[in-house]
Structures are given as C-alpha cells and as structure tokens.
Design an enzyme around this catalytic site. Structure first.
Site, PDB file in Angstrom:
ATOM      1  N   GLU A   1     -27.829  -8.260  23.381  1.00  0.00           N
ATOM      2  CA  GLU A   1     -26.979  -7.239  22.773  1.00  0.00           C
ATOM      3  C   GLU A   1     -27.476  -5.864  23.208  1.00  0.00           C
ATOM      4  O   GLU A   1     -28.675  -5.607  23.222  1.00  0.00           O
ATOM      5  CB  GLU A   1     -27.018  -7.366  21.251  1.00  0.00           C
TER       6      GLU A   1
ATOM      7  N   CYS B   1       0.840  -1.196   0.000  1.00  0.00           N
ATOM      8  CA  CYS B   1       0.000   0.000   0.000  1.00  0.00           C
ATOM      9  C   CYS B   1       0.880   1.253   0.000  1.00  0.00           C
ATOM     10  O   CYS B   1       1.750   1.400   0.868  1.00  0.00           O
ATOM     11  CB  CYS B   1      -0.911   0.003   1.223  1.00  0.00           C
TER      12      CYS B   1
ATOM     13  N   GLN C   1     -18.884  -8.432  11.091  1.00  0.00           N
ATOM     14  CA  GLN C   1     -17.444  -8.623  10.942  1.00  0.00           C
ATOM     15  C   GLN C   1     -16.973  -7.986   9.644  1.00  0.00           C
ATOM     16  O   GLN C   1     -17.567  -8.181   8.584  1.00  0.00           O
ATOM     17  CB  GLN C   1     -17.104 -10.114  10.953  1.00  0.00           C
TER      18      GLN C   1
ATOM     19  N   CYS D   1     -11.804 -10.209  20.585  1.00  0.00           N
ATOM     20  CA  CYS D   1     -11.080  -9.390  19.608  1.00  0.00           C
ATOM     21  C   CYS D   1      -9.912  -8.644  20.260  1.00  0.00           C
ATOM     22  O   CYS D   1      -9.220  -7.883  19.589  1.00  0.00           O
ATOM     23  CB  CYS D   1     -12.029  -8.406  18.932  1.00  0.00           C
TER      24      CYS D   1
ATOM     25  N   ASP E   1     -19.007 -13.168  23.047  1.00  0.00           N
ATOM     26  CA  ASP E   1     -18.262 -12.420  22.036  1.00  0.00           C
ATOM     27  C   ASP E   1     -18.311 -10.942  22.421  1.00  0.00           C
ATOM     28  O   ASP E   1     -18.938 -10.122  21.754  1.00  0.00           O
ATOM     29  CB  ASP E   1     -18.876 -12.648  20.652  1.00  0.00           C
TER      30      ASP E   1
ATOM     31  N   CYS F   1      -2.048  -0.113   8.947  1.00  0.00           N
ATOM     32  CA  CYS F   1      -1.570  -1.478   8.697  1.00  0.00           C
ATOM     33  C   CYS F   1      -0.107  -1.587   9.131  1.00  0.00           C
ATOM     34  O   CYS F   1       0.811  -1.581   8.308  1.00  0.00           O
ATOM     35  CB  CYS F   1      -1.738  -1.845   7.227  1.00  0.00           C
TER      36      CYS F   1
ATOM     37  N   TYR G   1     -23.607 -10.760  24.074  1.00  0.00           N
ATOM     38  CA  TYR G   1     -22.956  -9.768  23.224  1.00  0.00           C
ATOM     39  C   TYR G   1     -23.101 -10.234  21.770  1.00  0.00           C
ATOM     40  O   TYR G   1     -22.125 -10.378  21.033  1.00  0.00           O
ATOM     41  CB  TYR G   1     -21.483  -9.583  23.607  1.00  0.00           C
TER      42      TYR G   1
ATOM     43  N   CYS H   1      -0.525   6.608   6.774  1.00  0.00           N
ATOM     44  CA  CYS H   1      -1.771   6.209   7.435  1.00  0.00           C
ATOM     45  C   CYS H   1      -1.487   5.485   8.750  1.00  0.00           C
ATOM     46  O   CYS H   1      -2.052   5.815   9.785  1.00  0.00           O
ATOM     47  CB  CYS H   1      -2.584   5.327   6.495  1.00  0.00           C
TER      48      CYS H   1
END
Length: 491
Positions: free
Chosen positions: A375, A72, A318, A447, A420, A81, A354, A78
């Site tokens: 949720e 990239c 996702q 996550c 989750d 990444c 969740y 940025c």
C-alpha cells in the site's frame, strides 16, 4: 441540434457513472450528467461534435415513470445521491445493467453462457455511512456560516445537510451543534480564494458495530479572532492571554468550549475522541500539519466479520461497514479454498496489492501460509500492522510503497493475488508485472468499473479469463458500485 440552443428530449440511455443520453423528437442526441432513464428534460447544448451534442440539464419537464420522492430533503441541492429518487430495487437493476454493459466483452464463457452473478444489495439503504467530511463556508456569497457539503455543480457554495439521509442521527447532532457553536462565536471560515479564515472542515467517523465516534475539527493556524476582540489585543490588559503565552490562549478556550458542547450531547453511540487538526495547505483537502487530542483517543475501533480494526482520522476504511461485510464475504466466496501442505497446514503465499489498512489480507491470513500487503499510503500500512496485531495474526507483512516499484524488491513469489486498486485502476507497467507472476487465479475488486474494463482487456490479452463476476452495492442512492471479478489463467 445547435450549439447554444435549448432542446427537449427523453433520457434513452444511462451509462456509468451517470452519463445520460437525451434524444430529441428528431432523433438527435445530447450527453448530459445528473439524469435518470425516462426523464423528459430541457437541455442547454454547450457544444456539438460530429453530430452529437453535449449539454447541461436546465429543467426536468417530466419525471421518469418510476421516480419516487427523495427521502433526503437535501437531495436536489446536494446532488450526492443521484439515484435516491428511485426505489432500491430499481437502483440495483440500473447499476447491474451499467456494469454488465461495460464488462460485456469479458463475461461470457467459452460456450457463450453469461457468467454474471446477481448484484449484492447493501444491508442498509439509509444511514449506512461510517465517515463524513463536512466543509465550512457559506450557502450564498457573504451569507451566514454554513457547514455541510458542496452544492451540486458548485465548488464554493456549501449546502447545510442537517438531515442527510445516508448518515445516522449522531452525525446530525454533531453537525448542528458545531454549526450553532461557531456561528454564535462569529468565527470566520477559510476562504479558498483569498486563503484567509480559520474553520475548514469537520470530519466525523462512527463505527457501526461498536458505536464509537471520532470527531476532528480541521482549521488553519490563523487566529480565530481577527478583529477587535482578539487575544493579542486583550493581552495588554490580561497578561498571558495572547496566543503562545503561558496561559491558555483564546483558541484553546474556544476549542475546550466546543469540545464540552459535543460532550454534553446525548448520543446513540459513544463519543470516544475529539481532535483539533491544523491544516495550512492551499488545496481543499483534509490533511494534518498538526493534530491535538482534545478528548479521549485519536481512533475508533470497528468489527468486521469477527476481526477488530483500529481506524484513525485518516485511515482508509470502507465507508459502509455492513456493506463491507457483504463485499468481503463475496470475495472469500470467490477465492474459495487455498491449497494446503500434505500435513494440512496452509501452503500458499498471497499478495494483497493496494491493501489499504489490510482488511482483506487479514481475512485471508488464517488460510494462507503468508500474506504480503502493499500500500502506498504509509499511515494505512501502519494501521494494517496494528490491526494484524490486534487480531493475533503473525503471518501478515505490510509494505509501504508504490506497487509498481515494490514488486521488484519482494523475494517471495505469490500463489494467489488480490487486487483492490484506487479508482483509476492499475498502472499498465504494474499490471504487466502482476501478470508476469503467472498465478493461476487473481481476485480483482474494483470501485470503478470503467477502470476495471480497461484492465480486463490486458488480462484477457495475456491469457486470463473471467471465471466469476458480480457487483456489490456499497453506496445506495449514489452512482457508485463495487465489482468483484475472479480471473483464472488459461493454460
């Protein structure tokens, strides 16, 4: 090592998420962000505490031995990444090592054997995202209009990312056309300090399986024409042209032209919805005070493992559709079979806490007696209900509310629990209620492995042990990773 000085050293350790330790020639250490193992850096020491420094990277003096050129062109400016200058195998190895180190106290069995299962890779390393939120602004103070992402380490400067590598060409087309259109119109962006201006954000969603595209332009309710060419000033000569008058306003005309501009483009996918969302909150977030459909519909549909999901502007889903399939297949494998009744019908009640838009709940519904999802985001709950209907699932119930409070009001008791939670993990009081159900097995999808490690401490203190554990790379090129853990209760 002293506060305020420049020092040189090599990155000797990298912890999640991208917390590097730089060691100088004398063995002194300094913590920095945004580095890779093996790099030689020049570091400015901001402070020293108990002999350990904290600083910022001033210059990469030597790249890491395994670094490669970033695909990239915006990677350095940025900064989203951080691992893109590593080959994908090295990215996977680094993430796997970070998660294993965090979870080390919990991933050995009674005989000391390692329970870790190899990390699962994303099916696509590039162009994998199905959602992006771009911001209007300027790249330098008082510079020309820009549309892109926040500059690394900054809040106000916006980096144009017309060739971003983690989205496909349809995003590039929409981004370039939108920037050119509003720059030509001389429409002001919203200044976050003085709270004036019109253009705020551009949200783009594209389903991988169906190719459907949804675009939302987010603006303030302030006039887009604040100077002498305003609709209000021309209203005297052109009756009905002022905002709110019987004829179309200048804003309506402009938005129609922008819509037509997008519809004139050639896409690999299919444009199915173009929206205008008004947001006057002071916070730099995308939310809706009002949303108007300029074209088509206000949602896209995506297909995951044979199920159909309706995704609106604000739906949680996702961001890597193909990676999500890997994640959910891994979850189903960890869960295995649920107990059945003597006649072979599903016999267990499953809690999906969740639950977001109910993706996991719906995948488990065919083998469960009943699935109850909880949720806190009401829109996500409404989407879950709609999606369950689309998929013909009648044994799913979705409840809007905080897990901590809702659990007290659910009459049913679970036989299996799926967790989750958001990045911060589970509230300790909610975690206690979950443990008190005493179910034999719990699946935890995280996550943020640092939050997972904290919660595992309480699980293990209350009689649960890790039975299976792995990671799923949903975000190639970035520092982020998903972790999947199956917990079993020790009798």
């Amino acid at each position: 090592m002293k506060k305020g000085e420049l020092t040189e050293g090599v990155v000797t350790r990298l912890l999640f998420p991208n917390k590097a330790t730089v060691t100088d020639a004398e063995g002194n250490t300094c913590a920095v962000k945004g580095a890779l193992p093996g790099q030689r850096l020049s570091v400015f020491v901001k402070k020293v505490r108990k002999g350990k420094g904290e600083g910022i990277v001033r210059e990469v003096l030597e790249p890491a031995p395994n670094e490669i050129p970033a695909q990239c062109p915006h990677a350095d400016a940025c900064g989203g990444c951080s691992y893109q200058t590593l080959c994908y195998e090295d990215q996977l190895a680094l993430k796997e090592a970070q998660v294993k180190e965090l979870l080390a106290p919990y991933i050995k069995d009674a005989d000391g054997r390692d329970l870790w299962e190899p990390i699962h890779r994303s099916p696509s390393q590039f162009a994998y995202r199905n959602k992006m939120e771009f911001t209007f602004g300027d790249e330098v103070k008082d510079g020309p209009l820009s549309l892109g992402l926040h500059k690394k380490g900054g809040f106000y400067d916006i980096v144009p990312v017309k060739d971003c590598a983690i989205v496909d060409n349809d995003y590039h087309r929409i981004l370039a056309a939108t920037l050119e259109f509003f720059d030509r119109k001389k429409v002001p962006f919203y200044h976050r300090l003085c709270h004036t201006g019109y253009l705020r954000h551009l949200l783009v969603r594209k389903a991988v399986r169906t190719g459907e595209i949804l675009v939302a332009l987010v603006t303030t309710s302030q006039t887009a024409f604040p100077t002498g060419d305003s609709a209000a000033e021309r209203a005297e000569d052109t009756p009905g042209r002022a905002f709110g008058a019987g004829m179309r306003s200048e804003e309506d005309v402009m938005l129609t032209e922008w819509k037509d501009c997008l519809l004139s483009l050639a896409y690999d996918g299919k444009m199915t919805g173009i929206l205008h969302t008004v947001n006057d909150t002071l916070a730099d977030v995308i939310q809706s005070d009002r949303t108007d459909v300029l074209y088509g519909q206000d949602y896209i549909t995506e297909e995951i493992l044979g199920l159909t999901f309706k995704i609106s502007q604000f739906s949680f889903f996702q961001t890597n559709s193909l990676g999500a399939e890997v994640l959910y297949e891994t979850a189903r494998d960890f869960i295995g079979s649920l107990d059945t009744n003597p006649d072979g019908t599903p016999g267990q009640v499953l809690f999906d806490l969740y639950s977001g838009t109910g993706t996991i709940a719906q995948m488990m519904a065919p083998v469960a007696k009943k699935v109850i999802g909880v949720e806190i985001v009401e829109e996500a709950v409404e989407a879950a209900r709609v999606n369950a209907g689309l998929n013909g699932l009648t044994n799913c119930e979705f409840i809007a509310g905080d897990v901590l409070k809702v659990l007290d009001d659910i009459a049913e008791k679970p036989d299996f629990i799926i967790l989750d939670p958001p990045r911060d993990g589970i509230h300790p009081k909610a975690l206690k209620k979950i443990i008190d159900y005493g179910v034999d097995r719990i699946l935890y999808i995280s996550c943020k492995p640092t939050s997972l490690a904290r919660d595992l401490e309480m699980f293990t203190a209350c009689g649960y042990r890790v039975a299976r554990v792995t990671a799923v790379d949903m975000f190639p090129g970035t520092v982020h990773v998903e972790t999947v853990v199956l917990l079993t209760r020790v009798n």
